[in-house]
Motif scaffolding. Structure first.
Motif, PDB file in Angstrom:
ATOM      1  N   GLU A 190     101.548  21.905  43.355  1.00  0.00           N
ATOM      2  CA  GLU A 190     102.851  22.515  42.443  1.00  0.00           C
ATOM      3  C   GLU A 190     103.815  22.979  43.188  1.00  0.00           C
ATOM      4  O   GLU A 190     104.699  23.591  42.564  1.00  0.00           O
ATOM      5  N   GLU A 191     103.534  23.361  44.371  1.00  0.00           N
ATOM      6  CA  GLU A 191     104.473  24.278  45.037  1.00  0.00           C
ATOM      7  C   GLU A 191     105.149  23.655  46.460  1.00  0.00           C
ATOM      8  O   GLU A 191     105.020  22.564  46.579  1.00  0.00           O
ATOM      9  N   GLN A 220      99.767  27.675  46.933  1.00  0.00           N
ATOM     10  CA  GLN A 220      99.085  26.591  46.793  1.00  0.00           C
ATOM     11  C   GLN A 220      99.170  25.364  48.050  1.00  0.00           C
ATOM     12  O   GLN A 220      98.307  24.542  48.461  1.00  0.00           O
ATOM     13  N   PHE A 266      99.412  24.938  32.915  1.00  0.00           N
ATOM     14  CA  PHE A 266      99.739  23.645  32.453  1.00  0.00           C
ATOM     15  C   PHE A 266      98.590  23.010  32.058  1.00  0.00           C
ATOM     16  O   PHE A 266      98.439  22.309  31.112  1.00  0.00           O
ATOM     17  N   GLU A 289      96.920  33.945  42.431  1.00  0.00           N
ATOM     18  CA  GLU A 289      98.000  33.524  43.529  1.00  0.00           C
ATOM     19  C   GLU A 289      98.870  34.886  43.467  1.00  0.00           C
ATOM     20  O   GLU A 289      99.327  35.175  44.640  1.00  0.00           O
ATOM     21  N   ARG A 321     111.383  31.775  29.387  1.00  0.00           N
ATOM     22  CA  ARG A 321     110.474  30.576  29.665  1.00  0.00           C
ATOM     23  C   ARG A 321     109.059  30.752  30.065  1.00  0.00           C
ATOM     24  O   ARG A 321     108.543  31.874  30.650  1.00  0.00           O
ATOM     25  N   MET A 367     105.355  28.601  31.004  1.00  0.00           N
ATOM     26  CA  MET A 367     104.567  27.358  31.271  1.00  0.00           C
ATOM     27  C   MET A 367     104.109  26.666  30.047  1.00  0.00           C
ATOM     28  O   MET A 367     104.033  27.453  28.766  1.00  0.00           O
ATOM     29  N   TRP A 396     108.209  23.393  35.210  1.00  0.00           N
ATOM     30  CA  TRP A 396     108.712  24.266  36.538  1.00  0.00           C
ATOM     31  C   TRP A 396     110.292  23.861  36.995  1.00  0.00           C
ATOM     32  O   TRP A 396     111.249  24.453  37.194  1.00  0.00           O
ATOM     33  N   ASN A 413     106.323  34.941  36.413  1.00  0.00           N
ATOM     34  CA  ASN A 413     105.804  34.560  37.794  1.00  0.00           C
ATOM     35  C   ASN A 413     105.522  35.433  38.664  1.00  0.00           C
ATOM     36  O   ASN A 413     105.798  36.753  38.755  1.00  0.00           O
ATOM     37  N   PRO A 414     104.689  35.150  39.723  1.00  0.00           N
ATOM     38  CA  PRO A 414     104.115  36.035  40.886  1.00  0.00           C
ATOM     39  C   PRO A 414     105.206  36.392  41.984  1.00  0.00           C
ATOM     40  O   PRO A 414     106.173  35.378  41.875  1.00  0.00           O
ATOM     41  N   PHE A 420     105.796  36.332  44.867  1.00  0.00           N
ATOM     42  CA  PHE A 420     106.295  35.427  45.950  1.00  0.00           C
ATOM     43  C   PHE A 420     106.798  34.360  45.544  1.00  0.00           C
ATOM     44  O   PHE A 420     107.951  33.918  46.173  1.00  0.00           O
ATOM     45  N   TRP A 421     106.607  33.942  44.261  1.00  0.00           N
ATOM     46  CA  TRP A 421     107.350  32.476  43.750  1.00  0.00           C
ATOM     47  C   TRP A 421     108.640  32.921  43.519  1.00  0.00           C
ATOM     48  O   TRP A 421     109.609  32.031  43.495  1.00  0.00           O
ATOM     49  N   PHE A 477      98.825  35.419  37.911  1.00  0.00           N
ATOM     50  CA  PHE A 477      98.904  33.653  38.042  1.00  0.00           C
ATOM     51  C   PHE A 477      97.707  33.318  38.788  1.00  0.00           C
ATOM     52  O   PHE A 477      97.513  33.526  39.873  1.00  0.00           O
TER      53      PHE A 477
HETATM   54  O1  6CS Z   1     106.029  28.908  37.082  1.00  0.00           O
HETATM   55  C1  6CS Z   1     105.637  27.644  37.330  1.00  0.00           C
HETATM   56  O2  6CS Z   1     105.562  26.697  36.822  1.00  0.00           O
HETATM   57  C2  6CS Z   1     105.287  27.713  38.893  1.00  0.00           C
HETATM   58  N1  6CS Z   1     104.920  28.928  39.294  1.00  0.00           N
HETATM   59  C3  6CS Z   1     103.958  29.044  40.297  1.00  0.00           C
HETATM   60  C4  6CS Z   1     103.429  30.296  40.868  1.00  0.00           C
HETATM   61  N2  6CS Z   1     103.316  27.747  40.937  1.00  0.00           N
HETATM   62  C5  6CS Z   1     103.596  26.626  40.576  1.00  0.00           C
HETATM   63  C6  6CS Z   1     103.933  26.699  39.124  1.00  0.00           C
HETATM   64  O3  6CS Z   1     104.484  25.320  38.946  1.00  0.00           O
END
Ligand code: 6CS
Length: 341
Positions: free
Chosen positions: A33-34, A40, A91, A146, A169, A171, A192, A209-210, A212-213, A234
């Motif tokens: 997903e990244e 990931q 998800f 993560e 927002r 997931m 995402w 979110n974490p 790093f993201w 996460f």
């Molecule tokens: O927020 C999300 O949807 C996304 N966040 C992370 C850390 N990885 C993939 C995911 O889709």
């Protein structure tokens, strides 16, 4: 003549053997997903390298967007188009309700060392979850954290009251919506691909979110106020289509298990210190436009006291399976917390 004939028979045999092993060298398709270099992806590349160094098989990695959204890659894996997928419970929770356990706030501690020990040793993670995923045609190979969840918003926040009327927002699993309702916000489930644009246009006012993201996806550019609430991690999961996995030779099953173990170890090393590095990069780029709020114990308590209602919802959504899982989860956490003391 005889020896010549023998040699040619042996030669043909060797050729056939070569052909057989070449025919058995498969190309396995693996989606996550990244983006390149994200957590990931670090896992997927380590898995690929192990497989390719230790067998004739190859692994083709597909990153975010190449095959669609997170739900698309899960569907492709369940139907056998892909052999491996990394999908997060954020998800998967809409398919496997018990996977939503990670969205009960304040269940996991914030201390990374304890969290990592929990993932290593937890019976709920390493024994119960594989059985639960198997009921959905998935061979769960690894679950791993993560990074700690951080909320980003358009204005600084430090209390549930500050989240009033904020569209956050989440997931797309129903329990996470319950969490943000309990926190006083208006949860907005989105895949995402719609998050950055949603923040930029004001369709949503924040997200979690974490770090790093938040850094790698540039989320701080459009959602500059970061709040450490300490409410969760996460977590993600890497798995295989179960029919595919069951159809592998014992040797290949062992290869896959070893490759996922090696990828896990490598990824856990990778995430240590990652949040701190990413936060430094954000602050360097963003300067005064961004703010970082670390809630104190009293402020955290205002969020934490809303957790029991989410836990109740979890139990309602998941029945007996969820209750057993939650009990084991708590017992496993107690064990690692005792070790930490
Ligand atoms: O927020 C999300 O949807 C996304 N966040 C992370 C850390 N990885 C993939 C995911 O889709």
């Amino acid at each position: 003549m005889k020896s010549h004939k023998l040699l040619s028979t042996a030669g043909i045999g060797a050729l056939m053997l070569g052909m057989t092993s070449a025919a058995m060298a498969d190309n396995w398709r693996y989606a996550h997903e990244e983006y390149e270099g994200d957590v990931q992806d670090v896992f997927a590349v380590a898995f690929k390298e192990y497989v390719e160094e230790n067998s004739d098989h190859t692994v083709q990695i597909y990153r975010f967007g190449e095959l669609g959204e997170s739900d698309d890659i899960m569907e492709q894996t369940r139907s056998g188009i892909l052999q491996f997928v990394n999908q997060s419970p954020g998800f998967t929770g809409s398919l496997i309700p018990s996977a939503q356990i990670f969205f009960i706030p304040y269940l996991l501690p914030t201390d990374m060392e304890t969290v990592l020990e929990f993932f290593d040793e937890s019976e709920a993670i390493n024994e119960m979850f594989p059985e639960i995923y198997a009921e959905h045609g998935l061979e769960l190979l690894q679950m791993y954290p993560e990074g700690e969840m951080v909320i980003t918003t358009d204005e600084p926040i430090s209390s549930p009251e500050d989240l009033d009327n904020k569209k956050i927002r989440v997931m797309t699993n129903p329990l996470l919506s319950e969490t943000y309702s309990a926190f006083g916000a208006t949860p907005t489930p989105l895949p995402w691909g719609e998050v950055y644009g949603g923040l930029q246009t004001g369709i949503i006012d924040g997200q979690e979110n974490p770090i790093f993201w938040i850094e790698s996806g540039g989320l701080y550019e459009v959602s500059p106020h970061l709040t450490f609430t300490g409410h969760g991690w996460f977590t993600t999961a890497m798995m295989a289509n179960q029919d595919f996995f069951n159809g592998l030779s014992e040797e290949d099953q062992q290869l896959v298990n070893e490759a996922s173990e090696a990828a896990y170890d490598h990824t856990i090393e990778h995430i240590q210190g990652l949040s701190e590095e990413s936060l430094d990069k954000i602050m360097e780029d963003c300067g005064d436009e961004c703010s970082v709020t670390r809630l104190d114990e009293e402020q955290i308590q205002a969020f934490r006291e809303r957790a029991p209602q989410v836990e109740e919802e979890f139990l309602e959504m998941t029945g007996e399976t969820g209750e057993e899982l939650l009990n084991q989860f708590k017992a496993d956490l107690e064990a690692v917390n005792e070790d930490a003391e």
